[in-house]
Design a protein around this motif. Structure first.
Motif, PDB file in Angstrom:
ATOM      1  N   ILE A  61      44.263  25.617  33.672  1.00 14.58           N
ATOM      2  CA  ILE A  61      43.284  26.707  33.612  1.00 14.58           C
ATOM      3  C   ILE A  61      43.792  27.858  34.470  1.00 14.58           C
ATOM      4  O   ILE A  61      44.266  27.635  35.590  1.00 14.58           O
ATOM      5  CB  ILE A  61      41.904  26.255  34.139  1.00 14.58           C
ATOM      6  N   VAL A  62      43.704  29.066  33.948  1.00 14.75           N
ATOM      7  CA  VAL A  62      43.970  30.251  34.767  1.00 14.75           C
ATOM      8  C   VAL A  62      42.658  30.968  35.016  1.00 14.75           C
ATOM      9  O   VAL A  62      41.759  30.961  34.173  1.00 14.75           O
ATOM     10  CB  VAL A  62      44.992  31.203  34.097  1.00 14.75           C
ATOM     11  N   CYS A  63      42.538  31.586  36.170  1.00 16.61           N
ATOM     12  CA  CYS A  63      41.312  32.268  36.565  1.00 16.61           C
ATOM     13  C   CYS A  63      41.701  33.525  37.336  1.00 16.61           C
ATOM     14  O   CYS A  63      42.582  33.475  38.210  1.00 16.61           O
ATOM     15  CB  CYS A  63      40.467  31.340  37.426  1.00 16.61           C
ATOM     16  N   GLY A  64      41.076  34.649  37.006  1.00 18.07           N
ATOM     17  CA  GLY A  64      41.422  35.910  37.636  1.00 18.07           C
ATOM     18  C   GLY A  64      40.326  36.436  38.540  1.00 18.07           C
ATOM     19  O   GLY A  64      39.150  36.486  38.154  1.00 18.07           O
ATOM     20  N   PHE A 114      40.152  44.395  29.619  1.00 16.03           N
ATOM     21  CA  PHE A 114      41.119  45.102  30.461  1.00 16.03           C
ATOM     22  C   PHE A 114      42.522  44.497  30.343  1.00 16.03           C
ATOM     23  O   PHE A 114      42.682  43.293  30.118  1.00 16.03           O
ATOM     24  CB  PHE A 114      40.706  45.051  31.927  1.00 16.03           C
ATOM     25  N   ASP A 115      43.522  45.349  30.511  1.00 11.88           N
ATOM     26  CA  ASP A 115      44.870  44.881  30.792  1.00 11.88           C
ATOM     27  C   ASP A 115      44.963  44.665  32.302  1.00 11.88           C
ATOM     28  O   ASP A 115      44.357  45.416  33.084  1.00 11.88           O
ATOM     29  CB  ASP A 115      45.910  45.918  30.359  1.00 11.88           C
ATOM     30  N   CYS A 116      45.716  43.670  32.701  1.00  9.44           N
ATOM     31  CA  CYS A 116      45.807  43.394  34.144  1.00  9.44           C
ATOM     32  C   CYS A 116      47.211  42.976  34.524  1.00  9.44           C
ATOM     33  O   CYS A 116      48.014  42.562  33.680  1.00  9.44           O
ATOM     34  CB  CYS A 116      44.792  42.328  34.566  1.00  9.44           C
ATOM     35  N   LEU A 137      44.855  36.545  42.127  1.00 12.35           N
ATOM     36  CA  LEU A 137      44.343  37.880  42.406  1.00 12.35           C
ATOM     37  C   LEU A 137      45.107  38.826  41.486  1.00 12.35           C
ATOM     38  O   LEU A 137      46.322  38.728  41.348  1.00 12.35           O
ATOM     39  CB  LEU A 137      44.570  38.262  43.861  1.00 12.35           C
ATOM     40  N   ALA A 138      44.385  39.727  40.818  1.00  8.36           N
ATOM     41  CA  ALA A 138      45.032  40.632  39.857  1.00  8.36           C
ATOM     42  C   ALA A 138      44.420  42.020  39.983  1.00  8.36           C
ATOM     43  O   ALA A 138      43.385  42.213  40.638  1.00  8.36           O
ATOM     44  CB  ALA A 138      44.881  40.100  38.428  1.00  8.36           C
ATOM     45  N   ARG A 139      45.063  43.004  39.329  1.00  7.79           N
ATOM     46  CA  ARG A 139      44.540  44.372  39.327  1.00  7.79           C
ATOM     47  C   ARG A 139      44.544  44.904  37.897  1.00  7.79           C
ATOM     48  O   ARG A 139      45.358  44.501  37.061  1.00  7.79           O
ATOM     49  CB  ARG A 139      45.366  45.282  40.237  1.00  7.79           C
TER      50      ARG A 139
END
Length: 351
Positions: A61-64, A114-116, A137-139
């Protein structure tokens, strides 16, 4: 007498040549700088492990965790029947052939619009090798927020949450993830670390196991053959991923195992490729592990007890292993610093 001399050599690292010591110290320095290396063999537990295969025996699982300039966090409203209209972080399963970063970008795009760009891994949570969640953590780098007019099976909509207003959450587990992200966003406590594009067939723990003795001397436990190297241990489906370090210590120091704590301090870096289904779906966790005597911290009156540091690590009992004392001053200082105040990202077992 001969046995005592043999034990002394094992404890002080005299069985490692100067050239081998230099090679190992260079490998450790590269590892601590965020570089990885191919997993060419697995030293412990391979016969009890199966190759990692998405949709068969492992789920990733990925989570942002994504903040705006006001430190509001990006949330998505669920479309799934069992959690309809509840809110959660953008998250989802890694698909066959994807890297972890690619999966995160896809999930954020599908669920939030969104693109991140991933910034760093924040935390890893696991329920054994069969279920692992990677929190990033992403932007935001582009796109526009998803509204109800674009609702689909992925999500109903996305919104920025101030973390104070009432919101029907799908699960309160994300509050801890948001807190981790906010702490790092405000004051990073470890270098940014993203998965390294290195393939691995199994889920394994590479163990940088250190022992700190008197006068700040420090030793590293190594496997001897085919050349001295850091042990790797396969994850077992009945245990936490970091149980691999315990298996290494049980094999190397069976008589000392129950008198010592085996503490995985954190993840230095993570390796994953995922391009070939069933062949590169595995993950290698490069971890720093501390071995320390298990002693009472307080006496019968409840007062803290200070114990003298041991002169040397417990003797190796398995000829596959050897202790190597670190001689390079800068590396020794770095390892001492990391054992006292780790600048690593954590891995947590949810068992």
């Amino acid at each position: 007498m001969e046995q005592r001399m043999e034990r002394s050599r094992a404890q002080t690292g005299m069985e490692v040549t100067a050239q081998e010591r230099q090679q190992v110290e260079e490998q450790v320095e590269q590892l601590l700088s965020g570089q990885g290396s191919e997993v060419s063999l697995c030293d412990v537990g391979l016969e009890l492990s199966k190759p990692a295969t998405l949709r068969k025996n492992v789920t990733y699982i990925v989570c942002g965790v994504i903040f705006n300039d006001q430190e509001e966090v990006l949330m998505v409203q669920e479309a799934k029947p069992d959690c309809y209209k509840q809110w959660y972080l953008p998250a989802g399963r890694v698909e066959v052939g994807e890297s972890l970063q690619e999966a995160l970008r896809r999930e954020v795009k599908e669920e939030a619009g969104f693109d991140c760009q991933p910034i760093t891994l924040l935390l890893i949570q696991e329920q054994g090798p069969q279920w692992i969640r990677f929190i990033f953590l992403a932007r935001i780098t582009g796109g526009s927020i998803k509204t109800l007019t674009a609702a689909d099976q992925e999500s109903l909509q996305a919104s920025w949450w101030d973390r104070q207003s009432p919101l029907a959450l799908r699960g309160r587990d994300i509050l801890r993830l948001i807190e981790y992200g906010l702490r790092y966003h405000r004051n990073p406590w470890h270098p940014a670390s993203l998965p390294l594009d290195l393939s691995c067939r199994h889920i394994v723990q590479r163990v940088l196991l250190v022992f700190v003795g008197a006068d700040k001397r420090i030793w590293i436990l190594l496997i001897r053959a085919p050349g001295p190297h850091l042990p790797t241990a396969a994850a077992l489906k009945t245990h936490a991923v970091t149980w691999g370090a315990n298996m290494v210590v049980q094999e190397a120091l069976p008589a000392s195992y129950y008198d010592h704590d085996v503490n995985t301090l954190g993840v230095i870096s993570l390796q994953h490729n995922g391009r070939q289904h069933g062949r590169t779906d595995g993950v290698c966790f490069n971890t720093l592990v501390a071995l320390a005597p298990d002693r009472p911290q307080r006496d019968e009156d409840g007062l803290e007890v200070e114990w003298p540091a041991p002169a040397a690590p417990p003797p190796v009992e398995n000829p596959r292993y050897v202790w190597m004392e670190v001689q390079e001053p800068a590396l020794r200082d770095k390892l001492l610093q990391e054992t006292e105040k780790p600048s690593l990202f954590p891995i947590q077992s949810l068992y």
